[in-house]
Design a protein around this motif. Structure first.
Motif, short mmCIF file in Angstrom:
data_model
loop_
_atom_site.label_atom_id
_atom_site.label_comp_id
_atom_site.label_asym_id
_atom_site.label_seq_id
_atom_site.Cartn_x
_atom_site.Cartn_y
_atom_site.Cartn_z
N LEU A 44 0.82 -1.20 0.00
CA LEU A 44 0.00 0.00 0.00
C LEU A 44 0.86 1.26 0.00
O LEU A 44 2.00 1.26 0.49
CB LEU A 44 -0.92 0.02 1.23
CG LEU A 44 -1.80 -1.21 1.44
CD1 LEU A 44 -2.68 -1.01 2.68
CD2 LEU A 44 -2.64 -1.53 0.22
N LYS A 45 0.29 2.33 -0.53
CA LYS A 45 0.98 3.62 -0.52
C LYS A 45 1.34 3.99 0.92
O LYS A 45 0.50 3.93 1.81
CB LYS A 45 0.09 4.70 -1.12
CG LYS A 45 0.74 6.08 -1.16
CD LYS A 45 -0.18 7.12 -1.77
CE LYS A 45 0.47 8.49 -1.78
NZ LYS A 45 -0.41 9.54 -2.38
N GLY A 46 2.60 4.34 1.15
CA GLY A 46 3.06 4.70 2.49
C GLY A 46 3.74 3.58 3.22
O GLY A 46 4.39 3.81 4.25
N ASP A 47 3.61 2.34 2.73
CA ASP A 47 4.35 1.23 3.35
C ASP A 47 5.84 1.50 3.29
O ASP A 47 6.38 1.84 2.22
CB ASP A 47 4.07 -0.09 2.62
CG ASP A 47 2.72 -0.70 2.97
OD1 ASP A 47 2.05 -0.17 3.87
OD2 ASP A 47 2.34 -1.70 2.33
N GLU A 48 6.53 1.35 4.41
CA GLU A 48 7.99 1.48 4.42
C GLU A 48 8.60 0.09 4.27
O GLU A 48 8.38 -0.78 5.13
CB GLU A 48 8.47 2.13 5.71
CG GLU A 48 9.98 2.33 5.75
CD GLU A 48 10.46 2.90 7.08
OE1 GLU A 48 11.60 2.57 7.47
OE2 GLU A 48 9.71 3.66 7.71
N VAL A 49 9.34 -0.12 3.20
CA VAL A 49 9.94 -1.42 2.92
C VAL A 49 11.28 -1.50 3.66
O VAL A 49 12.19 -0.71 3.40
CB VAL A 49 10.15 -1.63 1.41
CG1 VAL A 49 10.75 -3.02 1.14
CG2 VAL A 49 8.83 -1.47 0.66
N THR A 50 11.39 -2.45 4.57
CA THR A 50 12.61 -2.56 5.37
C THR A 50 13.48 -3.76 4.97
O THR A 50 14.66 -3.79 5.29
CB THR A 50 12.28 -2.66 6.86
OG1 THR A 50 11.40 -3.78 7.09
CG2 THR A 50 11.58 -1.38 7.34
N ALA A 51 12.88 -4.75 4.28
CA ALA A 51 13.67 -5.92 3.87
C ALA A 51 12.97 -6.64 2.73
O ALA A 51 11.74 -6.54 2.57
CB ALA A 51 13.89 -6.88 5.04
N VAL A 52 13.77 -7.33 1.91
CA VAL A 52 13.24 -8.19 0.85
C VAL A 52 13.86 -9.57 1.04
O VAL A 52 15.08 -9.71 0.99
CB VAL A 52 13.57 -7.64 -0.55
CG1 VAL A 52 12.99 -8.56 -1.63
CG2 VAL A 52 13.05 -6.23 -0.72
N ASP A 53 13.00 -10.57 1.28
CA ASP A 53 13.47 -11.93 1.58
C ASP A 53 14.51 -11.94 2.71
O ASP A 53 15.51 -12.65 2.64
CB ASP A 53 14.04 -12.60 0.33
CG ASP A 53 12.96 -13.34 -0.46
OD1 ASP A 53 11.78 -13.29 -0.04
OD2 ASP A 53 13.29 -13.94 -1.49
N GLY A 54 14.27 -11.10 3.71
CA GLY A 54 15.14 -11.09 4.88
C GLY A 54 16.38 -10.24 4.75
O GLY A 54 17.09 -10.02 5.73
N ARG A 55 16.65 -9.72 3.54
CA ARG A 55 17.83 -8.86 3.35
C ARG A 55 17.43 -7.40 3.55
O ARG A 55 16.45 -6.95 2.96
CB ARG A 55 18.44 -9.04 1.96
CG ARG A 55 19.00 -10.44 1.72
CD ARG A 55 19.74 -10.47 0.39
NE ARG A 55 20.27 -11.79 0.11
CZ ARG A 55 19.62 -12.74 -0.55
NH1 ARG A 55 18.39 -12.50 -0.99
NH2 ARG A 55 20.17 -13.91 -0.77
N PRO A 56 18.17 -6.65 4.36
CA PRO A 56 17.81 -5.25 4.62
C PRO A 56 17.69 -4.44 3.33
O PRO A 56 18.50 -4.60 2.40
CB PRO A 56 18.98 -4.74 5.48
CG PRO A 56 19.54 -5.97 6.12
CD PRO A 56 19.38 -7.06 5.11
N ALA A 57 16.68 -3.59 3.27
CA ALA A 57 16.45 -2.72 2.11
C ALA A 57 16.95 -1.33 2.45
O ALA A 57 16.30 -0.59 3.19
CB ALA A 57 14.97 -2.68 1.76
N ASP A 58 18.12 -0.98 1.95
CA ASP A 58 18.76 0.29 2.31
C ASP A 58 18.36 1.44 1.38
O ASP A 58 18.41 2.60 1.77
CB ASP A 58 20.28 0.15 2.29
CG ASP A 58 20.76 -0.86 3.33
OD1 ASP A 58 20.15 -0.91 4.41
OD2 ASP A 58 21.73 -1.59 3.05
N ASP A 59 18.02 1.13 0.14
CA ASP A 59 17.68 2.18 -0.80
C ASP A 59 16.82 1.60 -1.92
O ASP A 59 16.63 0.38 -2.02
CB ASP A 59 18.94 2.86 -1.37
CG ASP A 59 19.94 1.85 -1.91
OD1 ASP A 59 19.53 0.86 -2.56
OD2 ASP A 59 21.15 2.05 -1.67
#
Length: 347
Positions: A158-173
């Motif tokens: 959803l709009k506004g969701d902050e993505v912090t990881a993808v498949d357990g790997r940190p999402a830095d940018d």
């Protein structure tokens, strides 16, 4: 009536006719002239340009001024021929084709809105660059801006969701998230860890093949920054990204003891990224004129603008080459103390 009087009458009529035509004829050009300068260490409309809350600040002196370019014209308010002619003979202004400022693919309103967004981004980048220079840690957050109807992410993220990881790997940018999606085969399901309000969720989203055959989920993302204290920048009705360098220097000056300017009136321009790299800008000639008119004696010039700047620098304005925020701080230290070399646009 004598022939001489008749000739004068006809000439006067022709001049008057040309003047009327020139005043009425609209032309697809834009006049660029020196705009206002604002001292980032001072006030705009009785409010500080830079306000820092939640961190100790220090007194400042002198000026670190951003410079702007004012324009007349545009698709919705074209200038007349006489205005264009006056601009062509004025050495302090430039007359450029309308499409240089307002491309055919975008309306004047869209260009102005884009300038506003670029100004907001430049303020975030400037804060990030200043904190990077001072080795103050901050966090980058990546949020969902929108999802494409018919794509797997639609209705799941959803709009506004902050993505912090993808498949357990940190999402830095944004780039690392996009790379993680493209790295799997189309049809593979990925687990996105997101912060939604006060909740942390794990959302499974399948991938599909995009136009290039690589995996996509169909979402647009935007990076934002989570700083350990608040930096508010107030510049009034100014747009574009070209004040980034000066914003960074103003923030640095307020966060560190001593005076970065040494009491001098310094102006400058240049985009900046979070790492502190300084980029080129447009309208350098008009910006230098505006800086000198405001009393600046030093002008911080992006390295890629140096060749152009040297050709039209006003008398009494010293051009200091700026390649990175760190190098610029070192140059200002050398100017203030008289110790060390100062990089110049003239070599």
């Amino acid at each position: 009536m004598s022939r001489r009087a008749l000739t004068l009458l006809v000439a006067s009529f022709l001049v008057l006719s040309l003047g009327i035509v020139g005043a009425l004829m609209k032309v697809p050009y834009v006049v660029l002239s020196p705009g206002p300068t604002e001292n980032t260490l001072g006030l705009v409309e009785k409010k500080p340009v830079i306000t820092i809350t939640g961190r100790q600040t220090y007194p400042t002196n002198g000026a670190l001024s951003l410079v702007t370019v004012a324009y007349q014209g545009g698709p919705s308010s074209r200038i007349d021929l006489l205005t264009a002619l006056r601009g062509w003979v004025d050495p302090d202004v430039a007359v450029v084709p309308e499409e240089t400022i307002f491309p055919d693919t975008r309306s004047q309103k869209e260009v102005e809105e884009e300038n506003t967004v670029e100004m907001t981004n430049s303020q975030d980048f400037a804060t990030a660059a200043a904190l990077t220079e001072l080795k103050i840690p901050y966090r980058t957050a990546v949020s969902v801006v929108s999802t494409d109807a018919g794509r797997p992410a639609h209705g799941k993220l959803l709009k506004g969701d902050e993505v912090t990881a993808v498949d357990g790997r940190p999402a830095d940018d944004v780039e690392s998230i996009a790379a993680a999606v493209k790295a799997v085969r189309p049809g593979t399901s990925l687990t996105f860890t997101v912060t939604r309000g006060k909740e942390q969720l794990k959302v499974a989203v399948p991938t599909v093949a995009g136009a290039d055959g690589k995996s996509v989920v169909g979402m647009a993302m935007q990076a934002s920054y989570k700083f350990p204290f608040e930096v508010d920048i107030n510049v009034g009705d100014v747009g574009g990204p070209s004040a980034g360098l000066i914003f960074s220097l103003g923030i640095l000056d307020k966060l560190t003891p001593g005076e970065l300017t040494g009491g001098k009136k310094i102006a400058g321009t240049g985009t900046i990224d979070p790492s502190g790299a300084v980029g080129p800008i447009g309208g350098i000639a008009q910006k230098m004129v505006g800086a000198r008119q405001a009393g600046a004696t030093v002008f911080l010039t992006p390295a890629d603008n140096c060749a152009e700047a040297v050709k039209s620098a006003p008398k009494g304005l010293r051009l200091v080459k700026a390649e990175t925020l760190h190098d610029t701080v070192v140059a200002l230290d050398a100017l203030r103390t008289g110790k060390g070399g100062v990089p110049s646009c003239s070599g």
